[in-house]
Design an enzyme around this catalytic site. Structure first.
Site, PDB file in Angstrom:
ATOM      1  N   GLU A   1      91.756  53.826  26.558  1.00 15.19           N
ATOM      2  CA  GLU A   1      93.018  52.738  26.713  1.00 15.19           C
ATOM      3  C   GLU A   1      94.237  53.249  26.092  1.00 15.19           C
ATOM      4  O   GLU A   1      95.209  53.008  26.636  1.00 15.19           O
ATOM      5  CB  GLU A   1      92.503  51.483  26.175  1.00 15.19           C
TER       6      GLU A   1
ATOM      7  N   HIS B   1      83.782  40.517  26.154  1.00 16.16           N
ATOM      8  CA  HIS B   1      83.898  40.238  27.284  1.00 16.16           C
ATOM      9  C   HIS B   1      84.530  38.848  27.656  1.00 16.16           C
ATOM     10  O   HIS B   1      84.274  38.337  28.889  1.00 16.16           O
ATOM     11  CB  HIS B   1      82.859  40.611  28.493  1.00 16.16           C
TER      12      HIS B   1
HETATM   13  C1  LIG Z   1      86.769  50.487  24.598  1.00 11.86           C
HETATM   14  C2  LIG Z   1      85.906  50.268  25.745  1.00 11.86           C
HETATM   15  N1  LIG Z   1      86.435  50.195  26.920  1.00 11.86           N
HETATM   16  C3  LIG Z   1      85.852  50.253  28.209  1.00 11.86           C
HETATM   17  C4  LIG Z   1      84.647  49.636  28.228  1.00 11.86           C
HETATM   18  C5  LIG Z   1      83.877  49.359  29.470  1.00 11.86           C
HETATM   19  N2  LIG Z   1      82.809  50.261  29.590  1.00 11.86           N
HETATM   20  C6  LIG Z   1      81.490  49.728  29.336  1.00 11.86           C
HETATM   21  S1  LIG Z   1      80.384  51.159  29.560  1.00 11.86           S
HETATM   22  C7  LIG Z   1      81.421  52.082  30.252  1.00 11.86           C
HETATM   23  C8  LIG Z   1      81.159  53.714  30.555  1.00 11.86           C
HETATM   24  C9  LIG Z   1      80.672  54.369  29.382  1.00 11.86           C
HETATM   25  O1  LIG Z   1      80.321  55.763  29.804  1.00 11.86           O
HETATM   26  P1  LIG Z   1      79.558  56.780  28.835  1.00 11.86           P
HETATM   27  O2  LIG Z   1      80.129  56.510  27.645  1.00 11.86           O
HETATM   28  O3  LIG Z   1      79.486  58.143  29.430  1.00 11.86           O
HETATM   29  O4  LIG Z   1      78.215  56.187  28.895  1.00 11.86           O
HETATM   30  P2  LIG Z   1      76.997  55.892  29.807  1.00 11.86           P
HETATM   31  O5  LIG Z   1      77.084  54.535  30.343  1.00 11.86           O
HETATM   32  O6  LIG Z   1      77.116  56.908  30.886  1.00 11.86           O
HETATM   33  O7  LIG Z   1      75.601  55.742  28.657  1.00 11.86           O
HETATM   34  C10 LIG Z   1      82.833  51.587  30.213  1.00 11.86           C
HETATM   35  C11 LIG Z   1      84.106  52.199  30.803  1.00 11.86           C
HETATM   36  C12 LIG Z   1      84.003  49.566  26.881  1.00 11.86           C
HETATM   37  N3  LIG Z   1      82.763  48.754  26.810  1.00 11.86           N
HETATM   38  N4  LIG Z   1      84.740  49.606  25.686  1.00 11.86           N
END
Ligand SMILES: Cc1ncc(C[n+]2csc(CCOP(=O)(O)OP(=O)(O)O)c2C)c(N)n1
Ligand SMILES: Cc1ncc(C[n+]2csc(CCOP(=O)(O)OP(=O)(O)O)c2C)c(N)n1
Ligand SMILES: [Mg+2]
Ligand SMILES: [Mg+2]
Lengths: 325, 393, 325, 393
Positions: free
Chosen positions: C60, C130
């Site tokens: 972000e 959320h």
């Molecule tokens: C600071 C923040 N930004 C955005 C999100 C929304 N979000 C939740 S999971 C995710 C993707 C995470 O991907 P990754 O780290 O590769 O983990 P995976 O889901 O593949 O296990 C996002 C963008 C969040 N939870 N926290």
């Protein structure tokens, strides 16, 4: 009791906290060998070793993230942010993490052992990035305590209480007073209560309320007003969150008038919260509108700093206006 | 002391660039899909008891994920996230550690909790946000945690646990404990500023932390080539001066081996290690997601053929530590247990109304008590509008 | 005019903005091909290409830092933060950078072409990460505009105005209403003014003020109160910063009473600023204390969300209390 | 598309780690301290005119720094920061670019502004926060900037300009301009989360930006070995998959050469480049700092012997493009000009009171106008308390 300045009072509190508990650590940018850019941590690395007092890399979000982890582990973590203006990169670690740690885990874990120290405020020709008073940003965050001392005696007692309090505390130090404010401070350990305002001077016509570096300004204005026969009750809020509603409303019930002086910009500053609560709690006692004397709704200026900030003359004028409403 | 680099390093007089290809990063693989190990492969410490525990955990993981997705589809549960296809990372990581080691999860590591003994009831109570939830019903499903098991409660805000893990491990080191912190995160979360902060601080402060990246190809819909241009996450270890290894994340023996070595190194040298486990998120990101919008069935099928649970099963069969009878019985037992647990958990009351204001501070403030009293009075006035709490205080 | 939901209205505004100016770009986590986790940017990459609508890496502070650079360069930057709860890692880039860019450079440079969109608010069983309503954190920041629409028609007109406004705008979208709120929305281009509140219903006994998803709550409460013979004036603030003091004070001068309903926690929320200003501007007209109906001073809960949030019943009770003061 | 890595990369069956030593990063040096170039060194594009302009800029830089420190000591100026010992980085960087390229500075790159023609008056008006300051007297001394010269105004908040540079460059690319963005930052600032964000996004979005790190050994009092454990900042380029070069930052020809190549590459390939210039902050961090508290005179002396300005002078002398007569005359002229400019600037009024509320928004709001009116009325009531503005509106 020795006459020491506000920086020395901070240093003394840190020294006591580190001496009493070997699980206390102090760190931040330039905090180690150098003792911090203002020298608040002077001598601590020498005395307690590099493992317990150290320079961090230049990354505020890392400093507070690391401190959250330390505190969750049970270490007493005292983190310094070099200027309050630079606390914002750590905002997520403070507001989303530290503040919500105990709540979200159902008290399985907590970071109560975290204290964040940071010099704040203007009056040092620092312009918009070395003058901010960001307390209101944190005041909207349940789970945090926010504390601001007005002089060396308060600084030592409130900092020791903050370090020992079992909640994350953001402790803002009025840097304009670091060397300018000198007073009697006991060498030994003592604490002042968090969440308690202090009536510094009693009076009957109007309550003047402030915190930190604004205290000397309202005291000066109270002096001027007393020459006009206006009797001011002067109150130091000391803890911004959770704030001492009772002391303030009791004072206003008595005087019928309230003026709040704040360095930060007017809009959505902490003075607004106080005014909102007091108008509700003391509605039938108020004889005039609650006055807020604040910075303008602009970033903190440089050349025209004097014009911008709430000073004793502006407060004095507002006292007269409020009393003569 | 500042950099003494002026007369230290190699010097050239013609411009010489480095880039993402300057370092080769091999991937550790020990176990083949058919259950045989590679010749001369360096096996981890593992005996039949540990292997059986790991395999049973993997099996339970599969069952829980399957059942909870079904419960969500039936509308009994609001939300769920599986770890389908990448369970070896969390289970193997936990299996390589000691109980006193702290584990910080992102959210797709329910396997670590299972391995450490988080009960079915614990899982269910959390997911149904009921009065028995250790987290007091305050976080969405899958945000588990347990002080007793040294598993830090999951936080939704991505990557915040990374610098926290560095600090936690530094605290363990200061106390002289024989303990490390293991921190899981996704390759997506590794883009956050907190990742950089945490790895750099751990390196500088020499904290005994194992950074365990699950590179599963996606962050929600975003594939890795829109997430970074370097050679995975492991290549970043070079920049932090951190010991780093890439492993096949679907190979339980590789996960175990790498994590066992990492732990020994972190404790002995008191320094961090970075592990990148290459895997694939076989399921949707969560029950709110439909991956068909952003990837192909072919891609999924390809990774399906590298299934880590099937791979371990094949090995167990070859070792004669497992058979199909045990397999069927185990899955059946788990299915029944989970189903029964769902039925119990969904009937337990929501947390008591007083929990609205606890744990904000160590002790509720006067203001909070007044706010709670006002809510109670209001609920009593309109009981039908607040069925979870009306009549229950 | 078609009946569309709030998400479709957002999508339509973005489509118009991208069609009219090829220097407009939209980006954020999962915003590209997938169209965003809520599908607000659906179809835009297909229509305008990957260079102008793209996924960002998951960071972000980078999204807003990048957007600040784009805007300073003269590109119209529309950045999405996936949930308002995750805007805090970008707090420094918003509060210290975007908000102060024009001021600190003496107008040599500015990021007026920046718009930050983010879904905010509770009611979706999202728990503390959320569900947040962080508008007050931004309201204490001169240089920013903060806008929150209440329905599809407002959303489209206010978003187009925000994108075209020559100041950085934080645009919070009530995600609970994304699909739930449906209404008539013109297909063509139109704008609604920033900095202007809207009187949604006139009344004489009390002014009810809110923004975003709280609007339907105060409207429902007004309805209940009208059955008791209480005439409510219902006002949508629409722009939180800079806010429309005049419309609000005019209404309160007329009704003599004010109630503000807010999803965020009470302390130091934006309702406090409104109450502080109104008590001062309308002191002699106020017949009862200004009421704030807000979230409790805790993180946003999950299981006990209903108990926590300001709903029509709480507002209705507060109306009666205020009118019968 | 997600990672196709499963059958792509190298594979091992014994644990194989990489670390900070896995990649060698040579340092480009072209010019020796005695003014000769290394044999077979690859020279940059430079002719007598450019060389003279660069050298004159370096000379002016020395004079300005020296005079302003003196002014600060005399109490005429509140604050100053020199770039003593590392001027080649900023001057050489600017000299390798085109005027349409954007330069984003940290704060120790006044050399770029000098090279581009920021006048003595511009410098002075900024430092004395007077009515003629382009920045309207709102930032501390040394926070210069100029739209006309494509030099982004300095912001005190470290590293924020790094992701901004990525965005700015991406905007230039979208417009199809023949332009890049060059972004300066210190090795300390490179620890910030914004560094990670900016470099990764530039790599992924393929923005034509040159990241120019001045590694000068210190961040205030913090030496590099308490800042990071990797091999400088250049080693991080591997992780971002970014073309990266390390250069001798005190070697003006190396700075020029590397930046010229980087610009050509960034424009042609539309991709970012990382340059790490090794140097040393010979002076204090700022006029508020005394480095004797954290480092030795010996260390300073060692680096003194690598002085970049003396080095270039030696080369200029060898080229017969310069002589001692010119040298003396130039320094004398600059000293006089600076002194004269100080005297003028410190007498100019502070900015008009109306500037208190301009530029907060594009147009002042009604509230701001009311706030300004209140200040004006107050100043008129107490003119002696507000001498900068009283009687001036
Ligand atoms: C600071 C923040 N930004 C955005 C999100 C929304 N979000 C939740 S999971 C995710 C993707 C995470 O991907 P990754 O780290 O590769 O983990 P995976 O889901 O593949 O296990 C996002 C963008 C969040 N939870 N926290
Ligand atoms: C976000 C932020 N944190 C802290 C500071 C205070 N500060 C100013 S300069 C500095 C050191 C910077 O070191 P480096 O990046 O190496 O640059 P150098 O001074 O060596 O040129 C610090 C900590 C700041 N300006 N901004
Ligand atoms: Mg992933
Ligand atoms: Mg440096």
């Amino acid at each position: 009791m020795a006459q020491i300045n506000l920086l020395q009072a901070i240093n003394s509190a840190l020294d006591i906290a580190m001496a009493e508990n070997e699980r206390t650590v102090c760190f931040g940018e330039d905090v180690g060998h150098f003792g911090g850019v203002f020298r608040a941590t002077s001598g601590l690395q020498e005395k307690y070793g590099k493992a317990r007092c150290f320079n961090s890399p230049l990354v505020e979000q890392g400093i507070i993230g690391f401190a959250n982890g330390l505190a969750a582990q049970g270490t007493v973590a005292i983190a310094e942010i070099q200027f309050a203006d630079y606390i914002f990169p750590a905002f997520d670690q403070i507001v989303n993490e530290a503040a919500k740690f105990r709540y979200r885990t159902g008290n399985e874990f907590n970071v109560g052992k975290l204290t964040i120290r940071s010099p704040y405020g203007g009056g040092i020709a620092g312009g918009l990035y070395h003058s901010q008073s960001p307390e209101a940003y944190f005041a909207h965050t349940p789970g945090l305590k926010v504390v601001i001392p007005r002089n060396p005696y308060q600084a030592k007692g409130l900092l020791l209480a903050s370090i020992r309090d079992d909640n994350p505390v953001v402790f803002f130090e009025p840097k304009r007073l670091y060397r300018a404010s000198v007073g009697e401070v006991p060498e030994e350990d003592y604490q002042l209560p968090l969440g308690k305002a202090e009536v510094v001077q009693t009076g009957t016509d109007i309550t003047l309320l402030a915190w930190g570096a604004q205290m000397e300004i309202i005291e000066k204005a109270a002096q001027m007003a007393s020459n006009d026969g206006i009797s001011c009750e002067v109150v130091d809020l000391r803890t911004i969150l959770p704030w001492d509603i009772e002391t303030i409303t009791n004072s206003v019930m008595k005087t019928g008038r309230l003026l709040i002086s704040q360095e930060a910009p007017l809009t959505a500053g902490f003075a607004s919260e106080i005014a909102a609560t007091v108008q509700s709690e003391c509605f039938l006692h108020l004889e005039s509108p609650i006055a807020r004397v604040c910075g303008l709704d602009t970033p903190y200026p440089l050349a025209l700093e004097k014009e911008y900030v709430s000073d004793h003359l502006k407060v004095y004028e507002a006292i007269k206006k409020t009393v003569n409403f | 002391m500042s950099t003494e680099i002026y007369d230290d390093g190699p010097v050239v007089h013609q411009p010489t660039f480095i880039d993402g290809t300057s370092v080769e990063i091999p991937e550790l693989r020990i176990l083949r899909q058919n259950g045989t190990t590679y010749p001369k492969a360096d096996l981890p410490d593992i005996d039949q008891a540990l292997a059986t525990k790991i395999y049973q955990t993997l099996a339970f993981h599969r069952v829980l994920d399957e059942r909870m997705v079904a419960s969500q589809r039936q509308g009994r549960l609001s939300f769920y996230m599986t770890a389908l296809g990448e369970e070896a990372a969390s289970v193997g990581g936990a299996a390589a550690l000691q109980p006193q080691d702290m584990i910080m999860m992102q959210y797709r590591e329910q396997g670590t909790l299972m391995f450490r003994g988080f009960s079915i009831e614990n899982f269910m109570n959390q997911m149904f946000s009921n009065a028995e939830d250790l987290g007091k019903g305050r976080q969405m499903p899958i945000h588990y945690g347990s002080k007793e098991l040294n598993c830090m409660t999951v936080s939704s805000t991505l990557a915040t646990q990374i610098p926290q893990a560095a600090g936690y491990a530094y605290g363990q080191k200061l106390q002289g404990l024989d303990a490390v912190t293991l921190c899981y995160f996704g390759e997506g979360a590794a883009s956050e500023g907190d990742f950089h902060a945490g790895l750099n601080m751990a390196a500088v402060q020499e904290a005994p932390v194992i950074f365990f990246c699950r590179n599963n190809g996606y962050a929600i819909s975003t594939p890795t080539d829109e997430q970074f241009k370097g050679n995975g996450i492991a290549s970043r270890g070079v920049g932090y001066g951190m010991k780093t290894i890439r492993i096949d994340g679907n190979d339980i023996l590789a996960v175990l081996k790498a994590t066992q070595i990492a732990r020994a190194y972190a404790v002995k040298e008191s320094k961090p290690v970075l592990i990148e486990a290459m895997s694939y998120r076989l399921g949707g990101h969560s029950t709110s997601d439909d991956p068909s919008g952003y990837r192909t069935k072919e891609e999924e099928a390809k990774w399906q053929s590298h299934d880590p649970v099937a791979r371990m099963k094949n090995w167990m069969l070859k070792q004669k530590w497992w058979d199909e009878v045990k397999e069927t019985a185990l899955f059946e037992k788990y299915r029944e247990e989970v189903l029964a647990a769902v039925k119990v958990a969904e009937k337990i009351d929501k947390p008591h109304i007083d929990t609205m204001i606890t744990d904000v501070y160590d002790v509720p403030t006067a203001q909070l008590k007044a706010q709670l009293d006002a809510v109670k009075a209001h609920v009593n006035k309109y009981p039908e509008a607040y069925p979870f709490t009306a009549g229950k205080f």
